[in-house]
Scaffold this active site. Sequence first.
Site, PDB file in Angstrom:
ATOM      1  N   ARG A  48       0.817  -1.221   0.000  1.00  0.00           N
ATOM      2  CA  ARG A  48       0.000   0.000   0.000  1.00  0.00           C
ATOM      3  C   ARG A  48       0.849   1.268   0.000  1.00  0.00           C
ATOM      4  O   ARG A  48       0.418   2.320  -0.480  1.00  0.00           O
ATOM      5  CB  ARG A  48      -0.911   0.015   1.225  1.00  0.00           C
ATOM      6  CG  ARG A  48      -1.982  -1.067   1.228  1.00  0.00           C
ATOM      7  CD  ARG A  48      -2.855  -0.953   2.465  1.00  0.00           C
ATOM      8  NE  ARG A  48      -3.852  -2.006   2.539  1.00  0.00           N
ATOM      9  CZ  ARG A  48      -5.058  -1.935   1.985  1.00  0.00           C
ATOM     10  NH1 ARG A  48      -5.403  -0.855   1.294  1.00  0.00           N
ATOM     11  NH2 ARG A  48      -5.918  -2.931   2.111  1.00  0.00           N
ATOM     12  N   LYS A 158      -2.579 -20.166   4.888  1.00  0.00           N
ATOM     13  CA  LYS A 158      -3.659 -20.438   5.828  1.00  0.00           C
ATOM     14  C   LYS A 158      -3.923 -19.197   6.678  1.00  0.00           C
ATOM     15  O   LYS A 158      -3.030 -18.334   6.801  1.00  0.00           O
ATOM     16  CB  LYS A 158      -3.311 -21.642   6.701  1.00  0.00           C
ATOM     17  CG  LYS A 158      -2.314 -21.336   7.833  1.00  0.00           C
ATOM     18  CD  LYS A 158      -2.223 -22.481   8.780  1.00  0.00           C
ATOM     19  CE  LYS A 158      -1.374 -22.110   9.988  1.00  0.00           C
ATOM     20  NZ  LYS A 158      -2.037 -21.211  10.940  1.00  0.00           N
ATOM     21  N   LYS A 192       8.181 -29.810   6.088  1.00  0.00           N
ATOM     22  CA  LYS A 192       9.209 -30.205   7.044  1.00  0.00           C
ATOM     23  C   LYS A 192       9.744 -31.598   6.729  1.00  0.00           C
ATOM     24  O   LYS A 192       9.005 -32.485   6.311  1.00  0.00           O
ATOM     25  CB  LYS A 192       8.652 -30.156   8.476  1.00  0.00           C
ATOM     26  CG  LYS A 192       8.370 -28.741   8.976  1.00  0.00           C
ATOM     27  CD  LYS A 192       7.804 -28.752  10.379  1.00  0.00           C
ATOM     28  CE  LYS A 192       7.576 -27.338  10.905  1.00  0.00           C
ATOM     29  NZ  LYS A 192       8.840 -26.628  11.173  1.00  0.00           N
ATOM     30  N   GLU A 226       3.960 -24.866  22.126  1.00  0.00           N
ATOM     31  CA  GLU A 226       4.817 -23.681  22.046  1.00  0.00           C
ATOM     32  C   GLU A 226       4.999 -23.114  23.439  1.00  0.00           C
ATOM     33  O   GLU A 226       4.036 -23.062  24.223  1.00  0.00           O
ATOM     34  CB  GLU A 226       4.203 -22.626  21.121  1.00  0.00           C
ATOM     35  CG  GLU A 226       4.111 -23.085  19.668  1.00  0.00           C
ATOM     36  CD  GLU A 226       3.323 -22.133  18.786  1.00  0.00           C
ATOM     37  OE1 GLU A 226       3.654 -22.034  17.592  1.00  0.00           O
ATOM     38  OE2 GLU A 226       2.372 -21.493  19.293  1.00  0.00           O
ATOM     39  N   ASP A 245      -6.691 -22.183  14.606  1.00  0.00           N
ATOM     40  CA  ASP A 245      -5.351 -21.749  14.216  1.00  0.00           C
ATOM     41  C   ASP A 245      -4.399 -22.915  13.998  1.00  0.00           C
ATOM     42  O   ASP A 245      -3.527 -22.858  13.117  1.00  0.00           O
ATOM     43  CB  ASP A 245      -4.777 -20.804  15.276  1.00  0.00           C
ATOM     44  CG  ASP A 245      -3.446 -20.204  14.867  1.00  0.00           C
ATOM     45  OD1 ASP A 245      -3.322 -19.783  13.699  1.00  0.00           O
ATOM     46  OD2 ASP A 245      -2.525 -20.142  15.707  1.00  0.00           O
ATOM     47  N   HIS A 250      -2.534 -27.779  10.780  1.00  0.00           N
ATOM     48  CA  HIS A 250      -1.353 -28.571  11.131  1.00  0.00           C
ATOM     49  C   HIS A 250      -1.733 -29.911  11.765  1.00  0.00           C
ATOM     50  O   HIS A 250      -1.238 -30.965  11.369  1.00  0.00           O
ATOM     51  CB  HIS A 250      -0.470 -27.811  12.131  1.00  0.00           C
ATOM     52  CG  HIS A 250       0.039 -26.501  11.631  1.00  0.00           C
ATOM     53  ND1 HIS A 250       0.227 -26.216  10.298  1.00  0.00           N
ATOM     54  CD2 HIS A 250       0.399 -25.381  12.308  1.00  0.00           C
ATOM     55  CE1 HIS A 250       0.699 -24.986  10.171  1.00  0.00           C
ATOM     56  NE2 HIS A 250       0.803 -24.457  11.376  1.00  0.00           N
ATOM     57  N   LYS A 340      -0.459 -22.839  23.585  1.00  0.00           N
ATOM     58  CA  LYS A 340       0.464 -21.721  23.770  1.00  0.00           C
ATOM     59  C   LYS A 340       0.921 -21.674  25.219  1.00  0.00           C
ATOM     60  O   LYS A 340       0.201 -22.104  26.133  1.00  0.00           O
ATOM     61  CB  LYS A 340      -0.237 -20.405  23.432  1.00  0.00           C
ATOM     62  CG  LYS A 340      -0.715 -20.284  21.996  1.00  0.00           C
ATOM     63  CD  LYS A 340       0.419 -19.941  21.076  1.00  0.00           C
ATOM     64  CE  LYS A 340      -0.070 -19.615  19.686  1.00  0.00           C
ATOM     65  NZ  LYS A 340       1.050 -19.321  18.762  1.00  0.00           N
TER      66      LYS A 340
END
Length: 476
Positions: A48, A158, A192, A226, A245, A250, A340
């Site tokens: 932009r 995604k 991976k 994570e 998410d 995944h 998380k």
Amino acid sequence: MQDEPVNFTMVLFGANSDLAARKLYPSFYQLARWGHLSGAYRIIAVGRGDLSHEAFRTQVREKILLFSPGTIDDEEHFASFCLRLFYVQVDLEKIEDYHSLQREIMHVSGEPGLCSHLLFYLSTPPALAPVIVRNLREAGLGGKNMECGGWRKIVVEKPYGTDLHSARELNTEIGSAFSEEQIFRIDHYLGKETVQNILVFRFSNGIFEPLWNRNHIARVDITIAENFGIRDRGAFYDQTGLLRDIVQNHGLQLLASVAMEPPVDLSADAVRDEKSKVLRSIRRITSRTIEQSVVIGQYDGYRSERHVAADSRTETFAAVNFFVDNWRWKGVPFLIRAGKNLAETVTEIVITFACPPQNFFGPAESCSYTANQVILRIQPEETIAIRFGAKRPGESVITDPVYMKFDYRGSFSQPGMTPYHRLLLDALDGDQMNFIRQDSVEYSWAIIDAIRDALSGRVPDSYSVGSWGPPTDLQG
């Protein structure tokens, strides 16, 4: 790789995106540095802001130095790479700006193919994908109206929608401008090394495939953990949650890789056919089975994160017990656990085999301590381990678990490619095996939508930062 050098232009929407800075610019430079981009090429970044080509090239250099230090190992080669970088200012909502982009793409001299072989990469928020595709089509840049021959492809990051309805709408919109063989829905997990090795491990080793079924395998555990929180993604995350998410893409893609039947060959369609069959066979979770099948959690302090609602019920942890209702896997639980701010960052798949019919070496419950396992560690290190029982030294017959481990770094001298290296090359080559097909996207969303409907506003259990989340004693 293509047998002959191919000239092409990549048009990158999202010139200033975090993904472009951290992954795409370094990956493209390294592919060029290693000689994988053997033809002439251009990278036209779309944003932009008002930037000159030179200012954009300076910006790319700064981002590579910041996020991938040590990548630029030859200043002369990098200067040559920069001459292939261009910038075009586009308001994504304005069709006239796409006509300007079209003129920039077609303004080529001396290097044939740059206007006819086009790879569009959408490194943008998912809500912008339909707008971009619609305007590409209207500007004559879609894959179904190619005036100068060659090929056109589009890479979509995604999430592919936010539920089944929006995913179908997105697929319809993209399908109006590009055919399915031109669409590359990217999930970097599929690039991976250890994920790609699942097929090789299963189908090239005769000692495993005969045992890869409900008669010998007791359970499969998939962990995607994570040790950090949502960072600066509060606005996105509070509208999305862990199920959408991570589990929808995944998690279910890893499950499909483990559970798929042998393909008839190694073509992209044959492999993706088998993954799609797995997703179609997953038992739907309902309000009647939700309590025994799903645990959701939220880490302490989440509601204090920036751009997160003070009364948020968004889950940052989920554990889901899935069952694949087909001949091979009937009755075997597949537990996907993701979250998380957990104890560590790790992604692994643990296949636990059934106990022997009679345990001579201790109480019956000791089998769970020494049960045979195949452990596929995807990150942070890339390893495959096999666990089995062995006698502890001494007079007593006591069994302990021991491990045989294969490590990519220790076994192979050449460095492996990162997922984005590999997937960018696959997209250029037109190899869709490691990309997600439309039907798989829709099957995955149907599974997650059913879970979200069954949860019906349930408040997530709280858990401490640095723990492994709330208890997950799921029976299925």
